[in-house]
Design a protein around this motif. Structure first.
Motif, PDB file in Angstrom:
ATOM      1  N   VAL A  88      10.269  81.805  30.467  1.00 50.77           N
ATOM      2  CA  VAL A  88      10.091  82.708  31.615  1.00 50.77           C
ATOM      3  C   VAL A  88       8.818  82.338  32.368  1.00 50.77           C
ATOM      4  O   VAL A  88       8.786  82.269  33.599  1.00 50.77           O
ATOM      5  CB  VAL A  88      10.002  84.173  31.109  1.00 50.77           C
ATOM      6  CG1 VAL A  88       9.580  85.095  32.246  1.00 50.77           C
ATOM      7  CG2 VAL A  88      11.324  84.614  30.527  1.00 50.77           C
ATOM      8  N   ARG A  89       7.751  82.048  31.611  1.00 44.68           N
ATOM      9  CA  ARG A  89       6.452  81.699  32.185  1.00 44.68           C
ATOM     10  C   ARG A  89       6.573  80.457  33.070  1.00 44.68           C
ATOM     11  O   ARG A  89       6.069  80.426  34.197  1.00 44.68           O
ATOM     12  CB  ARG A  89       5.500  81.442  31.028  1.00 44.68           C
ATOM     13  CG  ARG A  89       4.077  81.166  31.376  1.00 44.68           C
ATOM     14  CD  ARG A  89       3.327  80.931  30.063  1.00 44.68           C
ATOM     15  NE  ARG A  89       1.894  80.883  30.233  1.00 44.68           N
ATOM     16  CZ  ARG A  89       1.213  79.750  30.306  1.00 44.68           C
ATOM     17  NH1 ARG A  89       1.828  78.602  30.286  1.00 44.68           N
ATOM     18  NH2 ARG A  89      -0.105  79.784  30.425  1.00 44.68           N
TER      19      ARG A  89
ATOM     20  N   ALA B 115       8.716  81.162  36.244  1.00 45.28           N
ATOM     21  CA  ALA B 115       7.956  81.974  37.201  1.00 45.28           C
ATOM     22  C   ALA B 115       6.918  81.117  37.921  1.00 45.28           C
ATOM     23  O   ALA B 115       6.773  81.190  39.141  1.00 45.28           O
ATOM     24  CB  ALA B 115       7.273  83.138  36.476  1.00 45.28           C
ATOM     25  N   ALA B 116       6.210  80.278  37.159  1.00 42.05           N
ATOM     26  CA  ALA B 116       5.162  79.449  37.757  1.00 42.05           C
ATOM     27  C   ALA B 116       5.765  78.389  38.689  1.00 42.05           C
ATOM     28  O   ALA B 116       5.210  78.101  39.741  1.00 42.05           O
ATOM     29  CB  ALA B 116       4.332  78.782  36.664  1.00 42.05           C
TER      30      ALA B 116
ATOM     31  N   LYS C 105       7.226  80.279  41.756  1.00 42.76           N
ATOM     32  CA  LYS C 105       6.248  81.182  42.390  1.00 42.76           C
ATOM     33  C   LYS C 105       6.833  82.587  42.578  1.00 42.76           C
ATOM     34  O   LYS C 105       6.809  83.155  43.666  1.00 42.76           O
ATOM     35  CB  LYS C 105       5.785  80.633  43.742  1.00 42.76           C
ATOM     36  CG  LYS C 105       5.394  79.175  43.717  1.00 42.76           C
ATOM     37  CD  LYS C 105       4.068  78.961  43.016  1.00 42.76           C
ATOM     38  CE  LYS C 105       3.714  77.505  42.914  1.00 42.76           C
ATOM     39  NZ  LYS C 105       4.530  76.731  41.968  1.00 42.76           N
ATOM     40  N   ILE C 106       7.421  83.087  41.504  1.00 40.41           N
ATOM     41  CA  ILE C 106       7.967  84.445  41.556  1.00 40.41           C
ATOM     42  C   ILE C 106       7.449  85.236  40.361  1.00 40.41           C
ATOM     43  O   ILE C 106       6.913  84.672  39.415  1.00 40.41           O
ATOM     44  CB  ILE C 106       9.515  84.445  41.537  1.00 40.41           C
ATOM     45  CG1 ILE C 106      10.016  83.662  40.325  1.00 40.41           C
ATOM     46  CG2 ILE C 106      10.080  83.867  42.815  1.00 40.41           C
ATOM     47  CD1 ILE C 106      11.510  83.661  40.211  1.00 40.41           C
ATOM     48  N   ASN C 107       7.637  86.533  40.422  1.00 39.41           N
ATOM     49  CA  ASN C 107       7.200  87.414  39.350  1.00 39.41           C
ATOM     50  C   ASN C 107       8.020  87.162  38.080  1.00 39.41           C
ATOM     51  O   ASN C 107       9.229  86.979  38.142  1.00 39.41           O
ATOM     52  CB  ASN C 107       7.380  88.858  39.808  1.00 39.41           C
ATOM     53  CG  ASN C 107       6.623  89.819  38.935  1.00 39.41           C
ATOM     54  OD1 ASN C 107       6.921  89.952  37.760  1.00 39.41           O
ATOM     55  ND2 ASN C 107       5.634  90.467  39.496  1.00 39.41           N
ATOM     56  N   HIS C 108       7.336  87.157  36.933  1.00 37.36           N
ATOM     57  CA  HIS C 108       8.077  86.823  35.702  1.00 37.36           C
ATOM     58  C   HIS C 108       9.115  87.884  35.333  1.00 37.36           C
ATOM     59  O   HIS C 108      10.078  87.601  34.645  1.00 37.36           O
ATOM     60  CB  HIS C 108       7.101  86.563  34.547  1.00 37.36           C
ATOM     61  CG  HIS C 108       6.222  87.717  34.207  1.00 37.36           C
ATOM     62  ND1 HIS C 108       6.571  88.674  33.314  1.00 37.36           N
ATOM     63  CD2 HIS C 108       4.997  88.074  34.668  1.00 37.36           C
ATOM     64  CE1 HIS C 108       5.619  89.567  33.210  1.00 37.36           C
ATOM     65  NE2 HIS C 108       4.650  89.235  34.033  1.00 37.36           N
ATOM     66  N   GLN C 109       8.902  89.103  35.840  1.00 37.76           N
ATOM     67  CA  GLN C 109       9.906  90.145  35.568  1.00 37.76           C
ATOM     68  C   GLN C 109      11.241  89.822  36.238  1.00 37.76           C
ATOM     69  O   GLN C 109      12.306  90.169  35.729  1.00 37.76           O
ATOM     70  CB  GLN C 109       9.384  91.497  36.053  1.00 37.76           C
ATOM     71  CG  GLN C 109       8.308  92.042  35.132  1.00 37.76           C
ATOM     72  CD  GLN C 109       7.594  93.233  35.727  1.00 37.76           C
ATOM     73  OE1 GLN C 109       8.089  93.863  36.650  1.00 37.76           O
ATOM     74  NE2 GLN C 109       6.428  93.536  35.199  1.00 37.76           N
TER      75      GLN C 109
ATOM     76  N   LYS D 287      14.802  89.460  34.345  1.00 39.76           N
ATOM     77  CA  LYS D 287      16.020  90.163  34.770  1.00 39.76           C
ATOM     78  C   LYS D 287      17.197  89.197  34.822  1.00 39.76           C
ATOM     79  O   LYS D 287      18.304  89.518  34.364  1.00 39.76           O
ATOM     80  CB  LYS D 287      15.814  90.763  36.165  1.00 39.76           C
ATOM     81  CG  LYS D 287      15.485  92.237  36.168  1.00 39.76           C
ATOM     82  CD  LYS D 287      15.583  92.738  37.606  1.00 39.76           C
ATOM     83  CE  LYS D 287      14.634  93.877  37.865  1.00 39.76           C
ATOM     84  NZ  LYS D 287      14.500  94.187  39.285  1.00 39.76           N
TER      85      LYS D 287
END
Lengths: 270, 284, 123
Positions: free
Chosen positions: C36-37, C40-41, C44-48, C52
């Motif tokens: 997930v990390r 997200a990186a 460039k989005i939120n890890h939540q 989801k």
């Protein structure tokens, strides 16, 4: 290690003149002495001159010690005042203030470190200048033959340590006398870009107004006494007498004003 | 989850103007708040109040501490990066790391050095010799190496080239993922930060014009891409804004009209930028 | 930062992207998906949002979460997705094709010939 150590180290890095000026003076003095020692003719000339003037040699050594101590003391005083007027203003002007304030360091600690730097560390550095100059003289008197001893008189290692300790004792008194002024400079330097000018002009205006408008000379006397105290201490034969001459009331007043300035400075820092 | 930031009824008045008017919000660990608004909308004043550098009315707690009276203590857990460099230019990278390691109790100097080793920033370099992107990167690396719980970013990527933007957001997102933290980002570049946000606070002339989490925000508005012939019908639904295209117009509408508009054209989710522009224009 | 469309929420688009990649064999069955990390990186989005998307795939029994190791593609995931696409083709795309044929007046026979030709070329 305590955070204050790193903060002092940072001040040393930021204000390099504090270490460079004494070092420069030492090297400068070394060069002059070196040229004198190498040129023995001039030494005999000098001793001759002194003999003509009727001064005997031991006095010259003491006189030289005094000149060194006064010079180093004056340099220390100059560096302290310049530093105090500059430190807060520089942070503000270059914009690093926000960075220092983003560190978990209280305003009080910052003030204590800056006062400690100006009133303890700078005199200490200048005392090293005195120590090395005295040690140098002693070393020269050991290696160089009769010529110099006849000029300087007996210079002992004990004498070197004694004059170093005497210098430090004197500088403690100078720093004590400078403390109220230091607080004033810290406070003013947070609102003005030329704090020294503001303080000097302000002091003169106050003096003039109180003397000529209100014909109230005690305030002018107070300002004169307090502002001339550090310099008077440096030149005095018996420094403690300077405090007596100024009087306990003026001293108390100065410290009260100093603490007031410190409080104002702390509030301005917020 | 713990509440990391709480601000209640924050108001900041200057002599003639009100910079911030009655703003309240709470931020829990894991939330990313986007602080949006034009210049002079009150973003900087609000950030100043959160950092304890601006006197204000109302109550602020960051990590349970008062930013003004408990600043020194709070700074162990609160950090701030703005578009203006605040790092002392006369220091070298190694010197600033050493200083921070001395005064910051939770600073991990080896972690900072490791982060910097993946960049072009050499320890021996003077900060004044670094580019804008490098300075921001250095500041972020210092913050990442401390135990910061709340980070406030004020236009952090302004004037940064694409490569530094990428590294910046990469380090930021990884760091944010790895702990119980909250992030506040103020930026003009709504598109750039939109997908990072969980919450939005939009200001206009000091007042809140939009506040809430991103999901509810998308539930509040929609866009219908309708043929010109439906123009009159849609105008009845008091559209917030419209953008004319070839043969059809995109209308931004409030969700209460959704069922009415469904037959008129394609329904699109508005992005934050579109809502932002529409709300800033509204009532001017 | 990436090219997201404005028709669907992003977590949905990520889910569809991963499904497509499983079908294409980018993520083999039994292999780990990126963390997930990392996603997200990279995006460039939120890890939540990434979480989801992964949850949707877990709910569809396409991937599983192994404690402390991350997400893994389940055996049979590709087959399942193939079936799903087939279903989607029959219910959605065929309808579109039928409508299109009608709109352009094309006989079914012609269409089948063209289709066979196309399949022949791709072989």
């Amino acid at each position: 290690m305590h955070p204050s150590f790193f903060m002092l180290e940072k001040e040393l890095l930021e204000h390099k003149i504090v270490t460079r000026l004494p070092l420069f003076l030492l090297v400068f003095g070394l060069l002059i002495l070196g040229s004198i020692v190498l040129n023995t003719d001039s030494i005999s000339n000098m001793s001759l001159q002194f003999n003509y003037q009727g001064n005997d040699a031991p006095d010259f050594a003491q006189g030289l010690s005094r000149v060194i101590a006064f010079g180093a003391g004056a340099v220390s005083l100059l560096l302290s005042i310049m530093y105090l007027a500059k430190t807060f203003r520089k942070e503000r002007q270059e914009g690093s203030l926000m960075f220092w304030r983003s560190m978990p360091v209280s305003d009080l600690q910052t003030h204590v470190v800056k006062l400690g730097f100006a009133l303890i560390l700078i005199p200490l550095i200048c005392s090293l200048l005195v120590l090395s100059a005295e040690l140098l003289l002693w070393f020269i008197s050991l290696t160089n033959g009769q010529d110099l001893i006849s000029l300087l008189g007996e210079v002992s290692f004990f004498g070197v340590l004694l004059s170093w300790l005497m210098f430090m004792a004197k500088m403690i008194l100078v720093s004590l006398a400078l403390l109220p002024l230091a607080c004033l400079l810290l406070a003013v330097s947070q609102v003005s870009n030329s704090p020294l000018l503001v303080v000097v002009v302000g002091a003169y205006t106050l003096k003039l107004v109180s003397t000529y408008v209100f014909t109230f000379t005690s305030l002018a006397d107070f300002i004169r006494d307090i502002s001339s105290m550090p310099m008077a201490l440096l030149t005095a034969q018996q420094p403690l007498m300077v405090f007596v001459q100024v009087g306990w009331l003026s001293c108390l007043g100065a410290y009260l004003l100093g603490s007031l300035c410190l409080i104002v400075s702390l509030l301005l820092r917020k | 989850m713990s509440t990391l930031v709480s601000a209640a009824h924050i108001t900041k008045k200057y002599q003639s103007t009100t910079a911030v008017k009655d703003v309240s919000f709470e931020l829990q660990a894991g939330q990313v708040l986007g602080l949006l608004g034009h210049n002079g909308a009150g973003k900087s004043s609000l950030i100043g109040a959160l950092l304890g550098s601006l006197s204000h009315q109302g109550e602020i707690r960051v990590c349970g501490l008062n930013p003004v009276s408990q600043r020194a203590q709070l700074m162990s857990n609160l950090a701030y990066i703005s578009d203006v460099n605040v790092l002392p230019e006369w220091m070298t990278v190694a010197q600033i790391l050493r200083y921070t390691s001395g005064v910051h109790p939770s600073f991990d100097i080896s972690k900072a050095k490791q982060l910097l080793s993946s960049t072009q920033i050499a320890l021996s370099k003077k900060i004044s010799a670094l580019s804008k992107g490098m300075k921001v990167q250095l500041h972020l690396s210092i913050i990442i190496a401390t135990d910061t719980k709340v980070l406030i970013l004020d236009e952090p990527t302004l004037g940064l080239d694409l490569i530094y933007r990428d590294t910046f957001y990469r380090h930021l997102i990884e760091w944010f993922h790895d702990g119980e933290r909250a992030l506040i980002i103020a930026s003009h570049e709504v598109n750039e930060i939109e997908h990072l946000l969980t919450d939005v606070l939009m200001l206009k002339q000091g007042k809140v014009v939009l506040q809430g989490d991103m999901d509810s925000l998308h539930a509040q508005y929609f866009i219908v891409d309708a043929l010109h012939q439906h123009q009159e019908v849609i105008k009845q639904m008091s559209p917030i804004s419209s953008q004319a295209g070839l043969g059809s117009t995109k209308w931004l509408l409030k969700s209460q009209y959704r069922s009415q508009a469904e037959g008129l054209g394609e329904i699109i989710n508005p992005n934050l930028q579109e809502i932002f522009i529409a709300l800033q224009k509204e009532g001017v | 930062m990436s090219d997201w469309n404005d028709k669907q929420p992003i977590f949905h688009q990520i889910k569809e992207l991963i499904e497509e990649q499983i079908l294409l064999g980018v993520w083999q069955e039994g292999c780990a998906l990126p963390s997930v990390r990392a996603v997200a990186a990279d995006m460039k989005i939120n890890h939540q949002t990434v979480m989801k998307a992964y949850q949707l795939l877990v709910d569809k029994n396409l991937i599983e979460k192994k404690r402390g190791q991350g997400m893994f593609v389940l055996p049979g995931a590709a087959e399942k997705l193939k079936m799903e696409q087939k279903q989607l083709f029959l219910t959605r795309d065929i309808v579109n094709i039928a409508q299109m044929l009608k709109r352009i007046d094309m006989p079914v026979q012609d269409f089948i010939e063209e289709l066979e030709k196309q399949i022949e070329e791709n072989r």
